[in-house]
Design a protein around this motif. Structure first.
Motif, PDB file in Angstrom:
ATOM      1  N   ILE A 221      36.644  29.039  41.305  1.00 35.96           N
ATOM      2  CA  ILE A 221      37.554  29.107  42.448  1.00 35.96           C
ATOM      3  C   ILE A 221      38.146  30.509  42.499  1.00 35.96           C
ATOM      4  O   ILE A 221      38.683  31.002  41.494  1.00 35.96           O
ATOM      5  N   GLN A 222      38.048  31.150  43.642  1.00 37.08           N
ATOM      6  CA  GLN A 222      38.598  32.490  43.826  1.00 37.08           C
ATOM      7  C   GLN A 222      39.974  32.387  44.451  1.00 37.08           C
ATOM      8  O   GLN A 222      40.174  31.704  45.458  1.00 37.08           O
ATOM      9  N   VAL A 223      40.949  33.098  43.846  1.00 41.12           N
ATOM     10  CA  VAL A 223      42.344  33.015  44.280  1.00 41.12           C
ATOM     11  C   VAL A 223      42.847  34.427  44.557  1.00 41.12           C
ATOM     12  O   VAL A 223      42.681  35.325  43.722  1.00 41.12           O
ATOM     13  N   ARG A 224      43.469  34.613  45.727  1.00 39.31           N
ATOM     14  CA  ARG A 224      44.082  35.892  46.054  1.00 39.31           C
ATOM     15  C   ARG A 224      45.433  35.971  45.345  1.00 39.31           C
ATOM     16  O   ARG A 224      46.277  35.086  45.494  1.00 39.31           O
ATOM     17  N   ALA A 225      45.648  37.022  44.584  1.00 39.44           N
ATOM     18  CA  ALA A 225      46.851  37.149  43.777  1.00 39.44           C
ATOM     19  C   ALA A 225      47.507  38.499  44.037  1.00 39.44           C
ATOM     20  O   ALA A 225      46.843  39.455  44.472  1.00 39.44           O
ATOM     21  N   PRO A 226      48.816  38.621  43.781  1.00 39.32           N
ATOM     22  CA  PRO A 226      49.498  39.910  43.952  1.00 39.32           C
ATOM     23  C   PRO A 226      48.869  40.992  43.072  1.00 39.32           C
ATOM     24  O   PRO A 226      48.378  40.708  41.976  1.00 39.32           O
ATOM     25  N   PHE A 227      48.908  42.213  43.543  1.00 42.18           N
ATOM     26  CA  PHE A 227      48.296  43.307  42.792  1.00 42.18           C
ATOM     27  C   PHE A 227      49.195  43.767  41.650  1.00 42.18           C
ATOM     28  O   PHE A 227      48.716  44.147  40.593  1.00 42.18           O
ATOM     29  N   ASP A 228      50.510  43.768  41.863  1.00 45.93           N
ATOM     30  CA  ASP A 228      51.438  44.204  40.820  1.00 45.93           C
ATOM     31  C   ASP A 228      51.348  43.273  39.615  1.00 45.93           C
ATOM     32  O   ASP A 228      51.291  42.045  39.769  1.00 45.93           O
ATOM     33  N   THR A 229      51.338  43.863  38.425  1.00 42.80           N
ATOM     34  CA  THR A 229      51.153  43.067  37.207  1.00 42.80           C
ATOM     35  C   THR A 229      52.253  42.055  37.018  1.00 42.80           C
ATOM     36  O   THR A 229      52.010  40.878  36.699  1.00 42.80           O
ATOM     37  N   ASN A 230      53.499  42.448  37.202  1.00 41.72           N
ATOM     38  CA  ASN A 230      54.615  41.524  37.003  1.00 41.72           C
ATOM     39  C   ASN A 230      54.574  40.403  38.029  1.00 41.72           C
ATOM     40  O   ASN A 230      54.770  39.225  37.688  1.00 41.72           O
ATOM     41  N   ASP A 231      54.302  40.758  39.299  1.00 45.95           N
ATOM     42  CA  ASP A 231      54.207  39.716  40.322  1.00 45.95           C
ATOM     43  C   ASP A 231      53.024  38.789  40.053  1.00 45.95           C
ATOM     44  O   ASP A 231      53.105  37.582  40.320  1.00 45.95           O
ATOM     45  N   ARG A 232      51.947  39.328  39.522  1.00 48.25           N
ATOM     46  CA  ARG A 232      50.778  38.496  39.241  1.00 48.25           C
ATOM     47  C   ARG A 232      51.082  37.493  38.132  1.00 48.25           C
ATOM     48  O   ARG A 232      50.651  36.338  38.208  1.00 48.25           O
ATOM     49  N   VAL A 233      51.817  37.910  37.116  1.00 46.70           N
ATOM     50  CA  VAL A 233      52.175  36.989  36.037  1.00 46.70           C
ATOM     51  C   VAL A 233      53.053  35.862  36.573  1.00 46.70           C
ATOM     52  O   VAL A 233      52.869  34.686  36.229  1.00 46.70           O
ATOM     53  N   GLN A 234      54.037  36.212  37.421  1.00 42.42           N
ATOM     54  CA  GLN A 234      54.887  35.179  38.010  1.00 42.42           C
ATOM     55  C   GLN A 234      54.066  34.231  38.891  1.00 42.42           C
ATOM     56  O   GLN A 234      54.301  33.015  38.903  1.00 42.42           O
ATOM     57  N   PHE A 235      53.117  34.788  39.628  1.00 45.56           N
ATOM     58  CA  PHE A 235      52.250  33.962  40.475  1.00 45.56           C
ATOM     59  C   PHE A 235      51.438  32.985  39.635  1.00 45.56           C
ATOM     60  O   PHE A 235      51.339  31.796  39.965  1.00 45.56           O
ATOM     61  N   LEU A 236      50.862  33.472  38.538  1.00 47.57           N
ATOM     62  CA  LEU A 236      50.058  32.598  37.679  1.00 47.57           C
ATOM     63  C   LEU A 236      50.921  31.549  36.998  1.00 47.57           C
ATOM     64  O   LEU A 236      50.483  30.415  36.782  1.00 47.57           O
ATOM     65  N   ALA A 237      52.161  31.899  36.635  1.00 46.23           N
ATOM     66  CA  ALA A 237      53.054  30.939  35.996  1.00 46.23           C
ATOM     67  C   ALA A 237      53.360  29.769  36.932  1.00 46.23           C
ATOM     68  O   ALA A 237      53.432  28.616  36.501  1.00 46.23           O
ATOM     69  N   ARG A 238      53.533  30.066  38.209  1.00 42.21           N
ATOM     70  CA  ARG A 238      53.768  28.994  39.185  1.00 42.21           C
ATOM     71  C   ARG A 238      52.494  28.202  39.441  1.00 42.21           C
ATOM     72  O   ARG A 238      52.521  26.971  39.557  1.00 42.21           O
TER      73      ARG A 238
END
Length: 364
Positions: A221-238
């Motif tokens: 499954i391909q997921v569009r995620a934020p480019f910024d590292t910190n935002d990406r970690v928060q996105f994955l945590a949710r």
């Protein structure tokens, strides 16, 4: 007999399955451990090391180690290796490991060492699949077994030729992480299933907006995620805590032919059938008999064996196995046959061939 199968499957007869977390159904591509392997020497053994005659590489290993430490050994000198052992050192490098992080290592003898108890691993490099050194291991080996021998008798508990070194390796090289590169991340389902993949896509799009995720196949499954590292970690945590209803499991019966263990999942069904199973037992016994000659006869006393062979056939009754709609009914129907685990393996195979067992058979 009627309890063994119920006890084996009691964990499967629970309440209906609830929604799972996404982190329990899928892994993030690139976030994975890497295996490390190395060769080393364990020293300080109490005479339980490798023998130089059967493990000739030990002498070469000790000579090379001493040479690196500045000790010159004359050519042709024989080194007694009974207090040392050659070992293979293994470890798992977790994702996001950083230099200086400590890892647990496993030490396993590759020679004829009798025990690694009390030994110390000399500094050994641990390499990855690319041949690069990623960690260095050293420390005291912890053995969970024990053994003793005397007068030709011996006793042993657990394994003496392998052990662990807690925090015995230090990471020296980091593996670059690909979590923060690109506009997309990929999720990989633990078990490929098109239904589960579609439900994961729907759950992500409900939580983060349409067109956030799309399925590439039944596993990825391909997921569009934020480019910024910190935002990406928060996105994955949710995202990893999203609730997803996985697809129903395929009916499966796993049989261990060596131990007689049988495990079924909750999707197994039975169609009505009739089962007859009889047992054939052959008993062979020897009865010693003494042949004593007459007092005045010129003979000797001899011992002979008389073989007794008996064949017994148990009449197999025909059992009516009703159709079963859930796992508890399947267990009750199989227990009603009164068969042993080994007999039950043959019965399940015959029921599968007859089309009564609605499940796939997997023999391990």
């Amino acid at each position: 007999m009627k309890k063994w199968l119920c006890l084996l499957l009691c964990g499967l007869l629970a309440a209906p399955a609830l929604a799972d977390r996404l982190k329990d159904l899928a892994n993030i591509a690139g976030v994975r451990p890497n295996q490390l392997t190395g060769y080393g020497l364990v020293v300080g053994l109490d005479g339980t090391g490798d023998k130089n005659t059967s493990s000739p590489f030990m002498g070469q290993s000790l000579t090379n180690m001493l040479t690196q430490l500045g000790v010159n050994i004359p050519a042709g000198t024989k080194i007694d290796t009974k207090n040392a052992a050659a070992v293979i050192v293994t470890a798992s490098l977790p994702p996001f490991a950083r230099a200086g992080q400590q890892l647990d290592v496993t030490v396993s003898s590759i020679g004829d060492s009798k025990s690694l108890r009390g030994g110390t691993l000399i500094m050994a490099p641990l390499k990855g699949a690319d041949g690069q050194i990623y960690a260095m291991a050293q420390g005291n080996v912890v053995i969970g077994g024990a053994g003793a021998s005397s007068g030709g008798s011996s006793a042993q508990i657990n394994q003496l030729s392998s052990g662990r070194i807690p925090d015995g390796a230090t990471v020296e090289r980091e593996i670059p992480s690909q979590l923060g590169t690109g506009d997309f991340i990929r999720l990989e389902l633990v078990n490929d299933d098109f239904t589960t993949a579609e439900r994961v896509v729907q759950a992500i799009n409900r939580g983060f907006g349409p067109e956030t995720a799309r399925a590439l196949d039944g596993r990825t499954i391909q997921v569009r995620a934020p480019f910024d590292t910190n935002d990406r970690v928060q996105f994955l945590a949710r995202m990893e805590n999203l609730a997803v209803d996985p697809a129903e499991v395929s009916p499966l019966v796993i049989i261990n032919a060596r131990t007689g263990s049988i495990v079924m999942n909750q999707g197994v069904r039975l169609a009505p059938c009739a089962v007859s199973h009889g047992n054939l037992s052959v008993t062979v016994s020897n009865t010693p008999q003494v042949s004593q000659p007459n007092p005045l006869a010129n003979g000797r006393t001899t011992v002979t064996n008389q073989a007794n062979i008996s064949v017994k056939t148990d009449n197999g009754k025909v059992f009516n196995v009703p159709g079963s709609a859930n796992l508890s009914q399947v267990v009750n129907a199989l227990n009603a046959l009164g068969a042993t685990p080994q007999d039950l393996i043959s019965i399940l195979q015959a029921m599968k061939a007859a089309g009564s067992l609605k499940a796939d058979l997997q023999i391990i």
